[in-house]
Design an enzyme around this catalytic site. Structure first.
Site, mmCIF file in Angstrom:
data_model
loop_
_atom_site.group_PDB
_atom_site.id
_atom_site.type_symbol
_atom_site.label_atom_id
_atom_site.label_comp_id
_atom_site.label_asym_id
_atom_site.label_seq_id
_atom_site.Cartn_x
_atom_site.Cartn_y
_atom_site.Cartn_z
ATOM 1 N N LYS A 40 0.847 -1.206 0.000
ATOM 2 C CA LYS A 40 0.000 0.000 0.000
ATOM 3 C C LYS A 40 0.878 1.252 0.000
ATOM 4 O O LYS A 40 2.083 1.168 0.283
ATOM 5 C CB LYS A 40 -0.895 -0.021 1.235
ATOM 6 C CG LYS A 40 -0.110 -0.069 2.545
ATOM 7 C CD LYS A 40 -0.966 -0.508 3.718
ATOM 8 C CE LYS A 40 -0.121 -0.508 4.995
ATOM 9 N NZ LYS A 40 -0.852 -1.085 6.132
ATOM 10 N N TYR A 250 16.310 30.508 5.549
ATOM 11 C CA TYR A 250 15.231 31.222 6.224
ATOM 12 C C TYR A 250 15.523 31.408 7.712
ATOM 13 O O TYR A 250 15.971 30.475 8.388
ATOM 14 C CB TYR A 250 13.914 30.457 6.084
ATOM 15 C CG TYR A 250 13.296 30.587 4.703
ATOM 16 C CD1 TYR A 250 13.009 31.837 4.155
ATOM 17 C CD2 TYR A 250 12.989 29.454 3.969
ATOM 18 C CE1 TYR A 250 12.439 31.935 2.903
ATOM 19 C CE2 TYR A 250 12.409 29.548 2.714
ATOM 20 C CZ TYR A 250 12.142 30.796 2.178
ATOM 21 O OH TYR A 250 11.572 30.902 0.933
HETATM 22 C C1 LIG Z 1 0.023 -1.949 6.773
HETATM 23 C C2 LIG Z 1 -0.460 -3.258 7.222
HETATM 24 C C3 LIG Z 1 0.423 -4.322 7.409
HETATM 25 C C4 LIG Z 1 1.923 -4.161 7.360
HETATM 26 O O1 LIG Z 1 2.362 -3.643 8.602
HETATM 27 P P1 LIG Z 1 3.906 -3.318 8.922
HETATM 28 O O2 LIG Z 1 3.880 -2.872 10.320
HETATM 29 O O3 LIG Z 1 4.309 -2.259 7.980
HETATM 30 O O4 LIG Z 1 4.668 -4.572 8.708
HETATM 31 C C5 LIG Z 1 -0.116 -5.562 7.703
HETATM 32 N N1 LIG Z 1 -1.455 -5.733 7.838
HETATM 33 C C6 LIG Z 1 -2.333 -4.723 7.686
HETATM 34 C C7 LIG Z 1 -3.776 -4.969 7.855
HETATM 35 C C8 LIG Z 1 -1.865 -3.456 7.391
HETATM 36 O O5 LIG Z 1 -2.740 -2.435 7.276
#
Ligand SMILES: *Cc1c(COP(=O)(O)O)cnc(C)c1O
Length: 347
Positions: A40, A250
């Site tokens: 994602k 800045y």
């Molecule tokens: C993002 C997510 C993961 C991965 O988690 P990490 O902590 O990045 O390993 C796994 N399961 C679900 C449902 C997630 O939303």
């Protein structure tokens, strides 16, 4: 003239070998379970187009995105059946599109189960909430006929405190085990990256690492085995000479107390190199550590290159960005450090 713009002045170097090795290590630590991959948010900012083929070649067969639009961008790379959409269908349009594309929604509520049935149903995943109280079916709804009718591949839940030694881990584990006994499914999944380090009980049939694929170390047990994957790099646009008393950037928060050679690089907070790095960040160039001077601007940062007299305009420098170390210095989480990295990086 070609209408294509010249190459960007900043790029994200991706170590594909490290990404593949990290997946293989996480798959090994998952024991009898297989490791999937959370891809994602454009593979946590690393770039899904680059990462997904690498992960697939390493052996990964299960990919998790949050949004339908993220799944759409993967359809030319991997089969739709291998993609789970974590947010599930929020509308009838979502459900119909997911069904038409043969994607797998993660069902998170009775309402989503009904939307999926109304769209024609078919293979899906189910997220049960065992204590994080975020997205997911309350356990009290597990016996509902709308759930019993689902054709469930992955029965999953998500840990709230996997990166800590918390009693909530065992509580969530027990509730997930109960759910596994009470609802028909093919595969069970609980652990994210940190959850993999909690041991065999937490592995089920499939683990869902994200952060650690991309170089994050959310649990001390993973330290030393996970390699950095993403290296932000920026071009030197201008070199200038400072005299004692000259200030930089800045609000003039840095003032030189000696003659200095400094470089202006094409990396700023609009690229995710936030202002928290002002006076704290380090660039690497010509084998030297080159400190950030003064405030980080939107599109540029000034660094001290006194230690790199041969560095020229047009050369490239690389941000020191090993995630556990960078998180300590910046106060940002390892997740934020990755997902912040902006659109202007060539990936
Ligand atoms: C993002 C997510 C993961 C991965 O988690 P990490 O902590 O990045 O390993 C796994 N399961 C679900 C449902 C997630 O939303």
């Amino acid at each position: 003239m070609s209408p294509e713009a010249p190459p960007a002045a900043l790029r994200l170097r991706i170590d594909s070998e490290a990404l593949a090795d990290n997946w293989r290590a996480l798959d090994r630590w998952s024991g009898a379970a297989r490791a999937g991959a959370a891809v994602k948010a454009n593979a946590y900012g690393v770039g899904a187009e680059v990462s997904v083929p690498v992960l697939r070649k390493a052996g990964c067969r299960d990919f998790f995105v949050a949004h339908w639009g993220e799944a759409a961008k993967l359809l030319h790379l991997i089969p739709p059946q291998s993609i789970s959409v974590l947010h599930g269908p929020l509308t009838a349009t979502d459900a119909a599109w997911g069904k038409a594309m043969a994607l797998r929604p993660v069902i998170n509520s009775l309402g989503q189960a009904r939307l999926w049935h109304e769209a024609g149903g078919g293979l899906c995943d189910l997220m049960v909430d065992t204590g994080i109280n975020r997205l997911g079916l309350p356990l009290s709804d597990l016996a509902d006929p709308a759930i019993a009718r689902l054709d469930i591949d992955i029965l999953m839940s998500h840990l709230a405190c996997a990166d800590e030694d918390s009693p909530l881990n065992a509580t969530q584990l027990a509730r997930w085990q109960d759910a596994r006994r009470s609802i028909r499914h093919r595969r069970a999944s609980l652990a994210n990256s940190a959850g993999i380090a909690l041991g065999t009980d937490y592995h089920g049939d499939l683990t869902r690492p994200g952060l650690s694929l991309y170089g994050g170390v959310p649990h001390p047990q993973l330290a030393g085995h996970i390699r950095q994957v993403a290296y932000p790099q920026a071009a030197v646009m201008q070199i200038r000479q400072l005299n004692p008393g000259d200030s930089v950037g800045y609000n003039a928060i840095f003032v030189a107390n000696r003659p200095m050679r400094v470089a202006v690089i094409a990396l700023g907070y609009a690229d995710g190199y936030l202002r928290c790095w002002s006076g704290l960040g380090t660039m690497l160039g010509q084998g030297q550590r080159l400190p950030v001077l003064g405030r980080v601007s939107m599109d540029m940062t000034v660094i001290d290159v006194s230690a790199a007299p041969d560095l020229r305009e047009g050369d490239w420098v690389e941000a020191a960005y090993d995630l556990p170390g960078a998180a300590k210095i910046s106060g940002l989480s390892q997740y934020e450090l990755l997902t912040l990295l902006g659109q202007r990086f060539a990936r």
